[in-house]
Design a protein around this motif. Sequence first.
Motif, PDB file in Angstrom:
ATOM      1  N   CYS A  80       9.545  66.288  -7.258  1.00 22.56           N
ATOM      2  CA  CYS A  80       8.315  66.277  -8.188  1.00 22.56           C
ATOM      3  C   CYS A  80       7.610  67.312  -8.221  1.00 22.56           C
ATOM      4  N   SER A  81       7.229  67.811  -6.830  1.00 27.28           N
ATOM      5  CA  SER A  81       6.869  69.215  -6.957  1.00 27.28           C
ATOM      6  C   SER A  81       7.408  70.339  -7.527  1.00 27.28           C
ATOM      7  N   GLU A  82       8.541  70.369  -7.580  1.00 26.43           N
ATOM      8  CA  GLU A  82       9.150  71.477  -8.011  1.00 26.43           C
ATOM      9  C   GLU A  82       9.037  71.513  -9.814  1.00 26.43           C
ATOM     10  N   ARG A  83       9.524  70.139 -10.137  1.00 18.88           N
ATOM     11  CA  ARG A  83       9.606  69.792 -11.620  1.00 18.88           C
ATOM     12  C   ARG A  83       8.245  69.458 -12.321  1.00 18.88           C
ATOM     13  N   PHE A  84       7.006  68.933 -11.700  1.00 19.28           N
ATOM     14  CA  PHE A  84       5.957  68.451 -12.094  1.00 19.28           C
ATOM     15  C   PHE A  84       4.610  69.055 -11.159  1.00 19.28           C
ATOM     16  N   PRO A  85       4.743  70.236 -10.874  1.00 18.97           N
ATOM     17  CA  PRO A  85       3.811  70.888  -9.993  1.00 18.97           C
ATOM     18  C   PRO A  85       2.275  70.533 -10.445  1.00 18.97           C
ATOM     19  N   ALA A  86       1.865  70.494 -11.723  1.00 16.89           N
ATOM     20  CA  ALA A  86       0.711  70.266 -12.147  1.00 16.89           C
ATOM     21  C   ALA A  86       0.236  68.785 -11.708  1.00 16.89           C
ATOM     22  N   LEU A  87       1.307  67.921 -11.644  1.00 13.99           N
ATOM     23  CA  LEU A  87       1.030  66.449 -11.298  1.00 13.99           C
ATOM     24  C   LEU A  87       1.087  66.154  -9.682  1.00 13.99           C
ATOM     25  N   ARG A 146      20.184  66.734  -5.098  1.00 13.48           N
ATOM     26  CA  ARG A 146      19.744  67.449  -6.102  1.00 13.48           C
ATOM     27  C   ARG A 146      20.531  67.026  -7.486  1.00 13.48           C
ATOM     28  N   LYS A 147      21.717  66.913  -7.432  1.00 14.64           N
ATOM     29  CA  LYS A 147      22.497  66.470  -8.858  1.00 14.64           C
ATOM     30  C   LYS A 147      22.199  65.364  -9.205  1.00 14.64           C
ATOM     31  N   LYS A 148      22.235  64.364  -8.230  1.00 14.78           N
ATOM     32  CA  LYS A 148      21.684  62.931  -8.674  1.00 14.78           C
ATOM     33  C   LYS A 148      20.017  62.751  -9.152  1.00 14.78           C
ATOM     34  N   MET A 149      19.356  63.592  -8.654  1.00 10.94           N
ATOM     35  CA  MET A 149      17.879  63.784  -8.877  1.00 10.94           C
ATOM     36  C   MET A 149      17.812  64.260 -10.222  1.00 10.94           C
ATOM     37  N   GLU A 150      18.747  65.036 -10.766  1.00 13.96           N
ATOM     38  CA  GLU A 150      18.280  65.610 -12.083  1.00 13.96           C
ATOM     39  C   GLU A 150      18.612  64.707 -13.420  1.00 13.96           C
ATOM     40  N   SER A 151      19.536  63.673 -13.066  1.00 14.20           N
ATOM     41  CA  SER A 151      19.729  62.436 -13.817  1.00 14.20           C
ATOM     42  C   SER A 151      18.230  61.866 -14.430  1.00 14.20           C
ATOM     43  N   PRO A 152      18.237  61.174 -15.620  1.00 12.30           N
ATOM     44  CA  PRO A 152      17.179  60.621 -15.744  1.00 12.30           C
ATOM     45  C   PRO A 152      16.517  59.471 -14.747  1.00 12.30           C
ATOM     46  N   ALA A 153      17.442  58.690 -14.245  1.00  9.68           N
ATOM     47  CA  ALA A 153      17.413  57.578 -13.290  1.00  9.68           C
ATOM     48  C   ALA A 153      16.925  58.333 -11.874  1.00  9.68           C
ATOM     49  N   LEU A 178      15.160  61.197 -11.519  1.00  7.87           N
ATOM     50  CA  LEU A 178      13.973  61.683 -11.895  1.00  7.87           C
ATOM     51  C   LEU A 178      12.823  60.646 -11.762  1.00  7.87           C
ATOM     52  N   PHE A 179      13.372  59.445 -12.422  1.00  5.76           N
ATOM     53  CA  PHE A 179      12.366  58.173 -12.252  1.00  5.76           C
ATOM     54  C   PHE A 179      12.295  57.714 -10.948  1.00  5.76           C
ATOM     55  N   GLY A 180      13.471  57.908  -9.915  1.00  8.77           N
ATOM     56  CA  GLY A 180      13.043  57.465  -8.720  1.00  8.77           C
ATOM     57  C   GLY A 180      12.272  58.467  -7.773  1.00  8.77           C
ATOM     58  N   ALA A 181      12.618  59.956  -8.109  1.00  7.37           N
ATOM     59  CA  ALA A 181      11.569  60.810  -7.351  1.00  7.37           C
ATOM     60  C   ALA A 181       9.999  60.687  -8.002  1.00  7.37           C
ATOM     61  N   LEU A 182       9.973  60.571  -9.253  1.00  5.05           N
ATOM     62  CA  LEU A 182       8.505  60.117  -9.690  1.00  5.05           C
ATOM     63  C   LEU A 182       7.938  58.876  -9.020  1.00  5.05           C
ATOM     64  N   GLU A 183       8.918  57.730  -8.828  1.00  6.89           N
ATOM     65  CA  GLU A 183       8.215  56.492  -8.330  1.00  6.89           C
ATOM     66  C   GLU A 183       7.739  56.973  -6.752  1.00  6.89           C
ATOM     67  N   VAL A 184       8.743  57.651  -6.082  1.00  9.76           N
ATOM     68  CA  VAL A 184       8.217  58.088  -4.536  1.00  9.76           C
ATOM     69  C   VAL A 184       7.055  58.769  -4.597  1.00  9.76           C
TER      70      VAL A 184
END
Length: 172
Positions: A13-20, A41-48, A50-56
């Motif tokens: 999330c820090s890498e993909r959404f640094p402003a947030l 990293r491969k798994k985190m790039e899927s929509p699911a 990224l959703f999990g990363a955002l949730e954390v």
Amino acid sequence: ETLVIPLFGRLVCSERFPALFSDPEAKRICGSLDYDFEEKRKKMESPAGLFGALEVAQRQYDLLCEVKNYLGEHPEAAVVNLGCGLDDTFSKADNGLCRGYNIDFPDVIAVRNELLPAGEREQNIACDLNDYSWMDLIDPTDGVVFFAAGVFYYFRTEDVKKLFLAMADRFP
């Protein structure tokens, strides 16, 4: 494995959404671990993923806000992280007056002590949460706020109830 998933989610999330979600500590800790993150990293790039990363990341942000709100009214309170893993919420909430307690299994605390050594008013406690002896180490004199981020997935419902009843009895 369970230690790195939330931490890596925060890094993504820090890498993909640094402003947030700016989380340089997640990057530092992940860089210190002897762990191959490529599959994750491969798994985190899927929509699911990224959703999990955002949730954390959002969960940590929400907990941090709650802790800071409590410290606004009880600045010298005890801040207790139940099943802390490699979470650094206390250092982000630290107002210079409160005390932090991070509780997890001995093997987790051993890793934590290497990567996130306790600060001046902070203590890493190696203990199973179901062994209530950890409660003897918490000073609730100026208030206490407890939080848990993901640890109760590993508990039976009746064990969570017993823990909360013991905490309510010990820390009214």
